[in-house]
Design an enzyme around this catalytic site. Structure first.
Site, PDB file in Angstrom:
ATOM      1  CB  SER A 210      -0.694  -0.288   1.793  1.00 48.21           C
ATOM      2  OG  SER A 210      -0.167   0.352   2.914  1.00 48.21           O
ATOM      3  CG  ASP A 211       1.983   6.298  -1.019  1.00 45.96           C
ATOM      4  OD1 ASP A 211       2.597   6.338   0.051  1.00 45.96           O
ATOM      5  OD2 ASP A 211       1.624   6.747  -1.791  1.00 45.96           O
ATOM      6  CD1 TRP A 212       1.896   7.968   5.494  1.00 46.39           C
ATOM      7  CD2 TRP A 212       3.526   6.755   5.927  1.00 46.39           C
ATOM      8  NE1 TRP A 212       2.756   7.941   7.437  1.00 46.39           N
ATOM      9  CE2 TRP A 212       3.627   7.223   6.968  1.00 46.39           C
ATOM     10  CE3 TRP A 212       5.410   5.773   5.894  1.00 46.39           C
ATOM     11  CZ2 TRP A 212       4.497   7.026   8.332  1.00 46.39           C
ATOM     12  CZ3 TRP A 212       5.608   6.093   6.706  1.00 46.39           C
ATOM     13  CH2 TRP A 212       5.638   6.655   7.632  1.00 46.39           C
TER      14      TRP A 212
ATOM     15  CB  SER B  67      -3.066   4.041   0.756  1.00 46.20           C
ATOM     16  OG  SER B  67      -2.428   3.190   0.462  1.00 46.20           O
TER      17      SER B  67
END
Ligand code: BGC
Length: 748
Positions: free
Chosen positions: A283-285, A287
């Site tokens: 995932s992104d930070w 997200s």
């Protein structure tokens, strides 16, 4: 004949042993991963999906982190810059955790590690895959010395809006160029063999369409048709995956109402089933957790359920998985079988990285930070990335010219490194002032500002005095590093602070002004255009920017970049991209009526009703692909091998290019195509090929490009990817708005 048989034998022995070797490797890999998985508890499996960070401010390694690693509750770390922590955490993982599974240490190594290269948009301006590959190879070499084996790069988001701060990290607006760069970055980071301790796993990010944020405002909503997604935003990811990218990062944004981090269609159907991606998705930070704010998940548990069922293998920073996957499995809302797939995806990459055999960083590998060879590559990259936008004969300067170095970027060692430079130290930066002094040029330096946003005119007098004492004014303007990159979108894209005002003051001296821009995005120059004699875009050029600029300004080297994005006149034109559609009322120079020429009380429908802006027209300041060198080229004798082709038949298009200037120079020859009529409307032009051509004065070369119907395929409204029979226009030229034109017909 004998020779051919012999060669075939050799080839088949080679192919046989190659296929055998790879299948033995993948058998070993599968066996290893499956055996290990069979020994893991549910808690440990969930642990592998957990990517944690520590703050760079942390004074000591927190006990709870060590405990979590000891229990097998963490699979990877990001942004740990303390080497003792890296060693200690890995020791705990491989000596004390239940199944001794090594951790992966990751970091945003985006455009260099210690030796900083130009920002990715600058690298894209080189249109040179070797530059992308070499820069990421050096970045991997330097970063791996810190135990980092995974980078969150390359960023492959097509960017059509210069307001978006992350355009700085992007490969620009064109899917073909971005795809070539994506492949090159992956090859550079990962090398031939991921298990080589100086290779690092790449991460194609941000999957997907993050750059299509409405209005260029970071994190904003994305609305996109599926053909647009597939024709423009997906190809660079496809190329990176084909090149073997080990990981993919899901983006922050939603796409047509569904956040990418919970999007099963994108993460499963497209990424796994179609693109056959076999690494892991992170995932992104935060997200996953942010799907609550999106209004898609009601709480962290729901967010975990959505992300996990969508096929997200690893969660960055937020702890929705760590806190909830066990319970979700118990409740039958997520299956352990799916979790096993995640864990296998992650272990497979750890295996390929050789971490099970060599978990520790090699202490004898120092990274050769800032080694001369690295610095020279960074300098070369800065030269190849810089785009000369305007030159009224002033550049290159004569070595004896007395120059005034003015502007907030003339001596700003940190700022010229650009966004995402955690590790490059400004003490190693060579600024223009450093480089000019070292070359013993006659300079008068007065920045005029304390920083790029400085609105005060306090420094104007000193700058004017420096200019008065000089023959030529070199104004190093632009943006500080912090004004582009994540969350740093701007609504105005002019030079910030009082820079334009000082340029207006300096212009009153009637001395030539060369504007050198260092910025993370195209900057609107319409207010100062006529005050300048030359404009050179250096992007944020990195550690060696000053030396590179010295060489270009004095003609030791020539700026070689070409724009990887259209350069707008003003932010009001954005988004602007060369590969737009025609509309039913395409703008044309003949029909265009500029605002001031509209008669007072004009009758509503009596004026050119085309798709344009009354005040700025319909063209950008500089088109995609544009850039000048220190010579001039003539394009002639365009010819095409056939005017009709069948499917899968090749066609050759050629033109003669001659250097008609006075110095040896490199031009970037570009080939564009337009599919005139399509089952869905097609862009006015699409880049299909390009080639750098180096020619001495008077020398000429026939440049040939070969394309087939494969190159003109696109995804239509029925999601069918195919070329369609019909007429095609072709241009060979120096940018997206010029060129010699021909045509061909693709028959059924
Ligand atoms: C960015 C990513 C980056 C991650 C980790 C996020 O905010 O969007 O590009 O890799 O942070 O630093």
């Amino acid at each position: 004949m004998k020779k051919i048989v012999f060669l075939l034998c050799i080839l088949s022995v080679f192919l046989f042993s190659y296929t055998k070797k790879t299948s033995i490797n993948s058998n070993n890999e599968d066996r290893f991963v499956n055996d290990l998985l069979a020994k893991m508890t549910l808690e440990e499996k969930i642990g592998q999906t957990n990517l944690r960070g520590t703050s760079s401010m942390t004074k000591a390694l927190p006990e709870d982190l060590k405990r979590a690693v000891r229990n097998g509750e963490i699979g990877a770390f990001l942004n740990i810059s303390n080497l003792d922590y890296v060693d200690e955490l890995q020791r705990i993982a491989v000596e004390e955790s239940p199944n001794k599974i090594p951790l992966i240490f990751s970091r945003d190594v985006i455009h260099g590690f210690k030796t900083v290269f130009p920002i990715p948009l600058g690298i894209a301006a080189s249109w040179d895959t070797e530059v992308a590959k070499k820069s990421s190879e050096i970045a991997a070499f330097e970063a791996s010395a810190m135990g980092i084996r995974w980078t969150f790069a390359p960023m492959l988001d097509i960017a059509r809006d210069s307001r978006w701060g992350r355009i700085a990290e992007s490969p620009g607006e064109d899917p073909y160029l971005a795809s070539l760069l994506g492949k090159a970055y992956v090859e550079g980071f990962q090398g031939d063999d991921l298990s080589n301790p100086t290779s690092i796993a790449a991460c194609a990010k941000h999957y997907i369409a993050y750059g299509a944020a409405i209005g260029g405002r970071d994190y904003n909503t994305v609305n996109l048709s599926e053909p647009l997604l597939r024709n423009v935003y997906l190809p660079p990811f496809e190329a990176a995956i084909d090149a073997g990218a080990a990981t993919v990062m899901a983006s922050f944004n939603e796409i047509n109402g569904i956040p990418a981090s919970g999007n099963a269609f994108l993460l499963k159907e497209v990424l796994r089933d179609e693109l056959k991606f076999d690494g892991f998705v992170v995932s992104d930070w935060d997200s996953t957790e942010e799907m609550i704010a999106h209004g898609f998940a009601k709480d962290k548990k729901h967010a975990a359920e959505l992300s996990a069922n969508a096929g997200m293998d690893m969660e960055m920073n937020s702890t929705c998985y760590a806190d909830n996957l066990k319970q979700l499995i118990k409740e039958g809302k997520f299956s352990e079988t799916e979790l096993n797939t995640f864990v296998k995806n992650i272990l497979r990459i750890k295996y390929r990285l050789g971490l099970f055999e060599k978990p520790y960083r090699d202490k004898s590998h120092t990274g050769n930070y800032y080694a001369e060879a690295h610095m020279q590559e960074a300098k070369k990259a800065a030269i190849k990335s810089s785009v000369l936008l305007k030159n009224e004969g002033i550049l290159p300067l004569d070595k004896n010219t007395k120059v005034a170095l003015i502007g907030p970027l003339a001596h700003a060692p940190h700022e010229q490194l650009g966004t995402w430079t955690f590790d490059g130290e400004k003490e190693h930066t060579i600024t223009p002032v450093d480089a000019f002094k070292a070359a013993k040029v006659n300079i008068n330096f007065a920045a005029g500002f304390t920083h790029s946003r400085d609105r005060s005119d306090k420094g104007f007098q000193e700058a004017i005095q420096a200019a008065k004492a000089s023959d030529v004014i070199l104004f190093f303007g632009g943006e500080e590093a912090i004004l582009s990159g994540e969350a740093h979108s701007r609504a105005y894209i002019n030079l910030p602070g009082a820079q334009e005002a000082l340029i207006h003051e300096l212009a009153k001296l009637n001395k030539p002004i060369v504007l050198v821009i260092m910025a993370g995005r195209p900057i609107s120059v319409s207010n100062i255009m006529d005050k300048t004699d030359a404009i050179l875009m250096a992007w944020h050029p990195g550690t060696m920017g000053g030396e590179a600029l010295y060489d270009m300004i004095y003609g030791v080297a020539e700026p070689q970049g070409r724009l990887p994005v259209s350069w707008p006149k003003t932010a009001g034109q954005l988004p602007y991209f060369y590969n737009h559609k025609n509309t039913g009322r395409p703008a044309s120079a003949e029909e265009f009526i500029e605002m001031d020429s509209i008669p007072i009380h004009a009758w509503q429908s009596s004026l050119g009703n085309d798709s344009h802006y009354l005040d700025v027209g319909f063209t950008p300041q500089y088109p995609f692909g544009y850039g000048l060198g220190y010579s001039k080229f003539r394009y002639e004798n365009l010819s095409i091998s056939k005017d009709t082709i069948g499917f899968n038949e090749k066609i050759t298009i050629k033109a003669r290019i001659t250097n008609v200037g006075e110095r040896a120079s490199t031009d970037l020859v570009q080939l564009y195509i337009q599919d005139v009529v399509g089952s869905i409307t097609r862009p006015v032009r699409e880049l299909k090929r390009f080639e750098h051509v180096y020619l001495k004065p008077g020398e000429s070369k026939e440049v040939r490009f070969s394309i087939s119907s494969k190159d003109i395929e696109f995804v239509n409204h029925k999601m069918i990817k195919a070329a369609e029979a019909g007429d095609f226009n072709v241009w060979i030229g120096e940018n997206a708005a010029s060129g010699l034109k021909t045509a061909f017909y693709l028959k059924e």
